[in-house]
Every structure is written in structure tokens, then in C-alpha cells.
Design an enzyme around this catalytic site. Structure first.
Site, mmCIF file in Angstrom:
data_model
loop_
_atom_site.group_PDB
_atom_site.id
_atom_site.type_symbol
_atom_site.label_atom_id
_atom_site.label_comp_id
_atom_site.label_asym_id
_atom_site.label_seq_id
_atom_site.Cartn_x
_atom_site.Cartn_y
_atom_site.Cartn_z
ATOM 1 N N TYR A 165 -3.105 -0.852 10.290
ATOM 2 C CA TYR A 165 -3.077 -1.053 8.833
ATOM 3 C C TYR A 165 -1.715 -0.629 8.275
ATOM 4 O O TYR A 165 -1.093 -1.363 7.502
ATOM 5 C CB TYR A 165 -4.219 -0.248 8.192
ATOM 6 N N SER A 171 0.870 -1.191 0.000
ATOM 7 C CA SER A 171 0.000 0.000 0.000
ATOM 8 C C SER A 171 0.898 1.229 0.000
ATOM 9 O O SER A 171 2.089 1.141 0.341
ATOM 10 C CB SER A 171 -0.871 -0.022 1.266
#
Ligand code: NAP
Length: 237
Positions: A142, A129
Site C-alpha cells: 500500500y 495518502s
């Protein structure tokens, strides 16, 4: 040659786009997601025609081992299962759960599928990401998990190169999926994202799938340990 491809998180969003792209390429695809309404809906959805759908919780070691043991051959593993819980990630139980799914779940499937991948000199593509590179104050677990996925990708790439397994990752920017639905629906926040993204649009699962197919293909056969941004230039700014 028809390859056998396993996509975790392949029942929704980016993973579904990836599973469908491999299917459209002529590969044999198994897409796994959590048991529940999403899997049932996917099973009835024509968009998944030709894809084998199965339930798998990547945080369940026994279930991962059982699935890997049932596969036979495997050429490509795509680790796309992921979750985000935002500010709730400041609660320790939630922090650990997000790490367990996003990071440990990736490692579990890599380890469980390693023998089959080595036998076929196969490829792994993990889902990193932008938050592998940047901190995310509203998503501490996350971000930590995706930083971990980046380093895990590089570590396994180095460790398994001699066995012929290539290990790479894509790092998507802002992609329109159920995971980001609330942001897409918030016009002001969506505009901030578009203003910050040089290519000034939300990405699509198909954008990510094209990069994953490349990394899994023989066009990338001297590429391992790479983290490829698919973000419309977001990480370049
Ligand atoms: P999504 O539509 O919510 O898809 C997430 C997938 O992961 C679903 O198939 C879900 O299964 C599955 N999943 C969740 N927990 C699981 C578990 N414990 N075991 C197995 N599968 C599990 O979200 P998405 O946006 O496509 O995200 C896919 C991946 O891309 C994630 O790793 C995410 O971090 C990453 N990513 C997304 C973006 C973005 O902007 N969307 C950006 C960068 C990275 P069910 O549907 O059955 O719940």
C-alpha cells in the site's frame, strides 16, 4: 457548465463522497466500482440518485479501455479505487495485486482517458495518502503504491501540461470509511490516531471531496503536480 466526471472507486467510502459532491455541484457523474454486492447495494441507495453506476475493475486493461471508449466527453477523472491487505502484502502475489490496483490502475485510467481530457482541457485528481510520504511497516505494498501515485501524479502533470491537462492528488489522513472500519472500531488504536492528529478527529469523505472539487475547478487552474494533504495536520507533525 455541466462537466462530465468519472470517479473510480466511486461506489464506497471516499469515492462515493466525491461522486456525490460533484453530483450536488451539478455535474454529470459516472461512479465505477467492482462488480458485486457493494455495487448492487449502491444501485439501490438513494444517496447515489442521479449518479450513473457501472462495474469496472481497474486492473482489467480491456475493461478500462472499453469504459473510456464509451464515455464520449470527459472533463474530470478522479482515481479513487484502492485496496489494502496489510501484513498479507508481504506475500508477493498480494504485493503485486495491490500495486496493480492502486498504482497501475491509476495509470491505466489516466492513459485511457487522456484523449477526452485533452480535448476538454480537463483535470485529473489522484488519491495519494499520508503513506505517500511515510513508510508503513504493516502495509508495504500500500505504501509503495501510494508513493508511486505521488510520483506518477507529478510526472503526468509535467508531461501533459502542454496538452492542457492538470494532474494533482490529494493525500488523505485517517478518514472514516469501510477501509478503516477495523481501526475505528478499536477504541485504543483509534485514540492513538486521534492523539497523533492535530485536529483530533477522524476525517470524513466530505472533507476529502471538498479538496478534490477545488483541485478539479478553475479556482485551481494554475495548480498542477500538487499533492494536497487532507489530514487534519497529520503530515505537518
Ligand atoms: P473503500 O471504502 O474500501 O473504497 C475503495 C473503493 O475502491 C471501492 O469503491 C472499491 O470497490 C474500489 N476498488 C477496489 N478494488 C478495485 C478494483 N480492482 N477496481 C475498481 N475499483 C476497486 O476505501 P476508501 O477509504 O474510501 O478508499 C478510497 C481511496 O482513498 C483508496 O485509494 C485509498 O487508498 C485512499 N485513502 C483512504 C484513506 C482512509 O483513511 N480511508 C486514507 C488515504 C487514502 P467495491 O466497493 O466495489 O469493492
Amino acid at each position: 457548465m455541466t462537466r462530465k466526471v468519472l470517479v473510480s472507486g466511486g461506489t464506497s467510502g471516499i469515492g462515493a463522497g466525491i461522486a456525490q459532491a460533484f453530483r450536488d455541484h451539478g455535474d454529470s457523474v459516472i461512479a465505477v466500482g467492482l462488480a458485486g454486492p457493494e455495487l448492487d447495494t449502491a444501485a439501490k441507495d438513494g444517496a447515489f440518485r442521479g449518479i450513473t453506476l457501472k462495474a469496472l475493475d481497474v486492473s482489467d486493461q480491456q475493461a478500462v479501455d472499453d469504459l473510456a471508449g464509451s464515455l464520449g466527453d470527459l472533463d474530470v477523472l478522479v482515481n479513487c479505487a484502492g485496496m489494502i491487505r496489510r501484513m498479507a502484502e508481504y506475500e508477493m502475489a498480494t504485493f503485486l495485486k495491490v500495486l496493480d490496483v492502486n498504482l497501475s490502475g491509476t495509470m491505466r485510467l489516466c492513459m485511457a482517458c487522456k484523449p477526452q481530457l485533452a480535448a476538454r482541457r480537463g483535470a485529473i485528481v489522484n488519491m495519494a495518502s499520508m503513506l505517500s510520504f511515510f513508510g508503513g511497516p504493516a502495509v508495504p505494498a500500500y505504501s509503495a503504491s501510494k508513493g508511486g501515485v505521488m510520483q506518477l501524479t507529478k510526472s503526468l502533470a509535467v508531461a501533459w501540461a502542454k496538452e492542457g491537462i492538470r494532474v494533482n492528488a490529494v493525500a488523505p489522513g485517517w478518514i472514516a470509511t469501510p477501509l478503516t472500519q477495523a481501526l475505528q472500531d478499536d477504541a485504543a488504536r483509534s485514540q492513538v490516531i486521534l492523539d497523533r492528529t492535530p485536529m483530533a478527529r477522524w476525517g470524513t469523505p466530505a472533507d476529502v471531496a471538498k479538496a478534490v472539487l477545488f483541485l478539479a475547478s478553475d479556482k485551481a487552474d494554475f495548480i498542477t503536480g500538487a499533492i494536497l494533504p487532507v489530514d487534519g495536520g497529520y503530515a505537518a507533525m
